[in-house]
Design a protein around this motif. Structure first.
Motif, short mmCIF file in Angstrom:
data_model
loop_
_atom_site.label_atom_id
_atom_site.label_comp_id
_atom_site.label_asym_id
_atom_site.label_seq_id
_atom_site.Cartn_x
_atom_site.Cartn_y
_atom_site.Cartn_z
N LEU A 101 33.12 -19.63 5.54
CA LEU A 101 32.38 -18.75 6.46
C LEU A 101 33.43 -18.00 7.26
O LEU A 101 34.50 -18.55 7.56
N TYR A 132 20.95 -16.76 5.59
CA TYR A 132 21.59 -16.44 6.87
C TYR A 132 20.60 -15.78 7.81
O TYR A 132 19.71 -15.06 7.37
N HIS A 182 32.70 -11.58 2.68
CA HIS A 182 32.02 -10.74 3.67
C HIS A 182 30.73 -10.12 3.13
O HIS A 182 30.34 -9.03 3.55
N GLN A 183 30.10 -10.79 2.17
CA GLN A 183 29.00 -10.14 1.46
C GLN A 183 27.87 -9.66 2.38
O GLN A 183 27.40 -8.52 2.26
N VAL A 184 27.42 -10.53 3.28
CA VAL A 184 26.25 -10.16 4.09
C VAL A 184 26.61 -8.99 5.02
O VAL A 184 25.86 -8.01 5.13
N LYS A 185 27.76 -9.10 5.64
CA LYS A 185 28.17 -8.00 6.55
C LYS A 185 28.30 -6.69 5.78
O LYS A 185 27.91 -5.62 6.26
N LEU A 198 26.15 -13.79 12.90
CA LEU A 198 25.72 -14.29 11.59
C LEU A 198 25.73 -15.82 11.62
O LEU A 198 26.72 -16.43 12.03
N1 URA Z 1 28.71 -13.11 4.48
C1 URA Z 1 29.55 -12.63 5.43
O1 URA Z 1 29.68 -11.43 5.60
N2 URA Z 1 30.22 -13.52 6.21
C2 URA Z 1 30.08 -14.85 6.08
O2 URA Z 1 30.71 -15.61 6.83
C3 URA Z 1 29.22 -15.34 5.10
C4 URA Z 1 28.54 -14.45 4.32
#
Ligand code: URA
Length: 239
Positions: A101, A132, A182-185, A198
């Motif tokens: 993370l 998340y 950094h997938q979610v961001k 997050l």
């Molecule tokens: N995606 C993100 O950008 N940050 C993380 O820590 C986990 C998933």
């Protein structure tokens, strides 16, 4: 396996330290005091050290509520890492984080001594879900939901379809089926939003235990380990 090797692998001390314990008559195997460090023991033997039963499980797995401001990395000379939050015994047993993370991301982080389980849970082929809660700077829209659902071209890879559920205008619950850097961001950035906070709520079949305060951890239950094994495509009895 030799008794001294067994005990040192179970993090009860160095080979020399456990040999000293055995020679002092402080170790019992199946009710008998044993003074020869080379005594052979099998997996089912009950071992007591100073009268206390030894935990003979081959592997240990934990969940932590990762606090913000802590790196997911092996120990670092300058910065605090998640390993600094674990008692020494888990480090001696070889507990490693399952994936990463970001430093500012909080929430569910798993650790295990089981290298195969760790590897399989992270394998892109297994698509283990991660959930998340993301707080963002601009209002979320149904168009964002659609873009997440379609899968997104992030330049170096195209994401699998992801689910975005709008919790309130600035908060979304996101489920992704892989776990790139950094997938979610990056997915939010692609729809013009910045992630301000997050928090990981779930990893595969496991949800973060609500009783764990930031920085706290606990061992997984047998049921949780079995569920992880299933998600990893492994047989259940490897504890
Ligand atoms: N995606 C993100 O950008 N940050 C993380 O820590 C986990 C998933």
């Amino acid at each position: 396996m030799r008794l001294d090797r067994r005990l040192s692998e179970l993090a009860l001390g160095t080979r020399r330290e456990v040999q000293a314990l055995i020679r002092q008559g402080l170790v019992q195997v199946d009710g008998q005091t044993v003074r020869d460090p080379g005594t052979h023991t099998d997996d089912t033997a009950e071992i007591l050290v100073r009268g206390m039963p030894v935990d003979l499980r081959r592997n240990r797995s934990l969940m932590m509520n990762k606090p913000g401001g802590v790196l997911t990395a092996a120990r670092d000379r300058k910065q605090k890492t998640v390993m600094d939050l674990l008692p020494e015994v888990y480090l001696s047993l070889g507990c490693m984080p399952v994936g990463r993370l970001d430093r500012d991301t909080t929430g569910l982080l798993l650790f295990t001594t089981d290298g195969e389980l760790n590897h399989r849970l992270l394998s892109p082929a297994r698509h283990v879900d991660k959930v998340y809660r993301a707080k963002v700077d601009l209002m979320l829209t149904q168009e964002d939901v659609r873009r997440f659902e379609e899968g997104m071209d992030l330049g170096d890879f195209v994401t699998r379809p992801a689910e975005l559920v709008i919790e309130d205008s600035l908060t979304g619950i996101v489920t992704i089926h892989e776990g790139r850097f950094h997938q979610v961001k990056r997915m939010f950035e692609k729809v013009g939003k910045t992630v301000l906070q997050l928090d990981r709520l779930a990893f595969g079949p496991l949800r973060l235990d609500e009783n764990l305060k930031a920085g706290e951890f606990r061992e997984l239950t047998d049921e949780e380990i079995a569920a992880l094994h299933l998600a990893a495509g492994m047989e259940a009895d490897r504890a």
